[in-house]
Scaffold this active site. Structure first.
Site, short mmCIF file in Angstrom:
data_model
loop_
_atom_site.label_atom_id
_atom_site.label_comp_id
_atom_site.label_asym_id
_atom_site.label_seq_id
_atom_site.Cartn_x
_atom_site.Cartn_y
_atom_site.Cartn_z
N LYS A 22 0.83 -1.21 0.00
CA LYS A 22 0.00 0.00 0.00
C LYS A 22 0.86 1.25 0.00
O LYS A 22 0.65 2.17 -0.79
CB LYS A 22 -0.90 0.01 1.24
N ASN A 23 1.84 1.29 0.92
CA ASN A 23 2.61 2.53 1.09
C ASN A 23 3.46 2.86 -0.12
O ASN A 23 3.86 4.00 -0.31
CB ASN A 23 3.48 2.46 2.35
N CYS A 120 -3.81 13.78 13.30
CA CYS A 120 -3.91 12.36 13.00
C CYS A 120 -3.91 11.64 14.32
O CYS A 120 -3.32 12.10 15.28
CB CYS A 120 -2.71 11.95 12.16
N ARG A 125 2.13 14.57 13.58
CA ARG A 125 2.50 14.34 12.18
C ARG A 125 2.48 15.61 11.32
O ARG A 125 1.68 15.75 10.40
CB ARG A 125 1.61 13.28 11.56
N ASP A 310 5.07 0.25 12.07
CA ASP A 310 3.80 -0.29 11.57
C ASP A 310 3.57 -1.75 11.99
O ASP A 310 2.51 -2.31 11.69
CB ASP A 310 3.74 -0.18 10.04
N ARG A 402 -8.60 -0.04 4.69
CA ARG A 402 -7.66 0.93 4.11
C ARG A 402 -6.36 0.25 3.71
O ARG A 402 -5.72 0.66 2.76
CB ARG A 402 -7.33 2.03 5.13
#
Ligand code: UD1
Length: 429
Positions: A22-23, A120, A125, A310, A402
């Site tokens: 995804k990233n 966030c 952030r 993560d 997501r």
């Protein structure tokens, strides 16, 4: 809103194919703004975040065509011209990484107006490093009413960018702008994540001249224009690590394919230390655990190649059942222990002081209703649910959607008792 229900206790046995990252995919999609030729991305994950960025790109002038082929999912992105340089608050707020359209818009058309991403749930952030990098490339940046107005009427110029600390997003953003700058750019203290290497490789296929990606110094020789290209999105190392942790938590033997074990070397070290068997293959790895309690281990999150922030929430879930006390330090984001109180609802014994969590392993977890406020925290609750007694129901599943493609399908194919409960429209917030 949908929920996910898990009945704990089933061991996992089988194979899980890992999706494209995804990233990486969302930064590669933004790269399509840099050329008027088609950019074909293969091994694309189909996620709420990629769909969302596709919508934003369409507003900016990109034609987005998705195809599902036997070889996998592809997205063809063509931006013949930029029809709008405006990314509104409503869109940027929903997905922070959409802020990264600012650099390419500016590089290609000399101006852009993009909303600041705002707060966030995993810390403040800010985007100061992104803006400083663009200024180092000659952009004029003004902030008004929550928007960044960026201008470079005569184009961006190569420059020196020395990051005061490592930022993945700012490194990628600087790359996405410097490739079309006039002259050479040198970035120091750049992020070294595999996704940076993936972006640089794709940009080089498009005609950019980038060297040093994957090290802390990246050099870019600016080009006057870029062309189209075909690029396969690299495997998702966070999805890989998450399923490795799921297998360790539930017990059994799971083979993770279409991925790379070297991307999660820091996690593998910790899994082995905790008593999990891990075998690397050329297309991934096998994770095995047969009975016996895990051992508590100590870890700290760090920029790549360190232990990924993560994967911190998922590792904490695993440690809730380990023997002894595990200490987990979060050094990348403040406030990234939102999962700790939810894990406590399942019976975990966790205390948090600032950036440090202490997890004292318990004999067993018990299923409960839980919810999470971000993507990685949500999946840590799914992992905990795989080993908890009885039923765990994870609310607010849109976080999972997501970032995890077909999560229930992949886990239930390995024997997990997991199902999605379709939403009945009731509010959960
Ligand atoms: C990316 C990943 C995210 C991952 C993180 C760290 C995407 C879409 N997201 O996020 O999943 O958790 O890397 O591996 O790729 N910071 C500033 N000023 C800035 C930019 C960052 O102070 O201008 C701070 C952040 O608040 C954070 C730290 O720097 O404390 C690192 O953040 P960064 O590496 O930029 O993370 P993201 O790119 O946002």
């Amino acid at each position: 809103m949908d929920r996910i229900a898990i009945t704990g206790g089933a061991r996992l046995q089988g194979e899980i194919p890992i999706s494209g990252a995804k990233n990486s995919a969302i930064k590669l999609m933004a790269a399509s703004l840099l050329t008027d030729e088609p950019l074909r991305l293969t091994n694309m994950p189909r996620l709420a975040d990629t769909r969302f960025l596709g919508k934003l790109l369409q507003r900016l002038g990109t034609e987005v065509v998705e195809s599902e082929l036997e070889s996998g999912s592809e997205t063809l992105l063509t931006t013949r011209e930029i029809v709008s340089g405006f990314a509104p608050y409503d869109l940027v707020r929903q997905m922070r990484a959409s802020f990264n359209v600012l650099g390419p818009l500016l590089a290609r058309s000399g101006q852009a107006k993009v909303s600041l991403p705002g707060g966030c749930t995993i810390g403040a952030r800010p985007v100061d490093l992104h803006l400083k990098a663009l200024e180092a490339l000659g952009a004029r940046i003004d902030l008004h009413e929550g928007y960044v107005y960026a201008q470079a009427p005569r184009g961006l110029k190569g420059g020196e960018i020395d990051f005061p600390f490592v930022s993945v997003g700012a490194t990628e953003h600087a790359l996405l702008a410097a490739v079309l700058a006039d002259g050479d750019t040198v970035m120091t203290n750049a992020a070294q994540e595999p996704e940076i290497v993936d972006l640089a490789e794709c940009l080089n296929k498009m005609g950019a001249k980038i060297t040093g990606a994957g090290t802390s110094t990246i050099r870019i020789q600016g080009a006057t224009s870029l062309s189209g290209a075909t690029h396969a999105v690299l495997p998702d190392r966070i999805e890989t690590g998450t399923y490795a942790l799921a297998a360790a938590m539930a017990g059994g033997e799971v083979r993770l394919t279409r991925t790379r074990s070297d991307f999660i070397a820091a996690l593998i070290d910790k899994l082995v230390e905790a008593g999990v068997e891990v075998t690397a293959h050329n297309d991934g790895l096998t994770v095995k655990r047969n009975g016996g309690r895990l051992r508590a281990v100590e870890l700290e999150t760090d920029p790549y190649p360190g232990f990924a922030t993560d994967l911190q929430a998922q590792f904490m879930a695993l440690m809730t059942l380990a023997e002894g006390e595990s200490i987990i330090r979060e050094t990348i984001f403040e406030n990234r222990f939102m999962h700790a109180p939810e894990l406590r609802r399942l019976g975990a014994d966790i205390t948090v002081h600032g950036g440090e969590a202490r997890v004292r392993g318990v004999e067993a977890l018990e299923g409960a209703q839980v919810m999470a406020t971000d993507l990685r925290a949500s999946v840590s609750l799914v992992i905990a649910g795989l080993a908890a007694r009885g039923e765990t129901v994870v609310n607010r599943v849109y976080h999972l959607d997501r970032g995890f493609e077909r999560l229930e399908e992949k886990l239930s194919a390995c024997g997990a008792q997991i199902r999605r409960i379709q939403g009945d429209g009731e509010a959960e917030d």
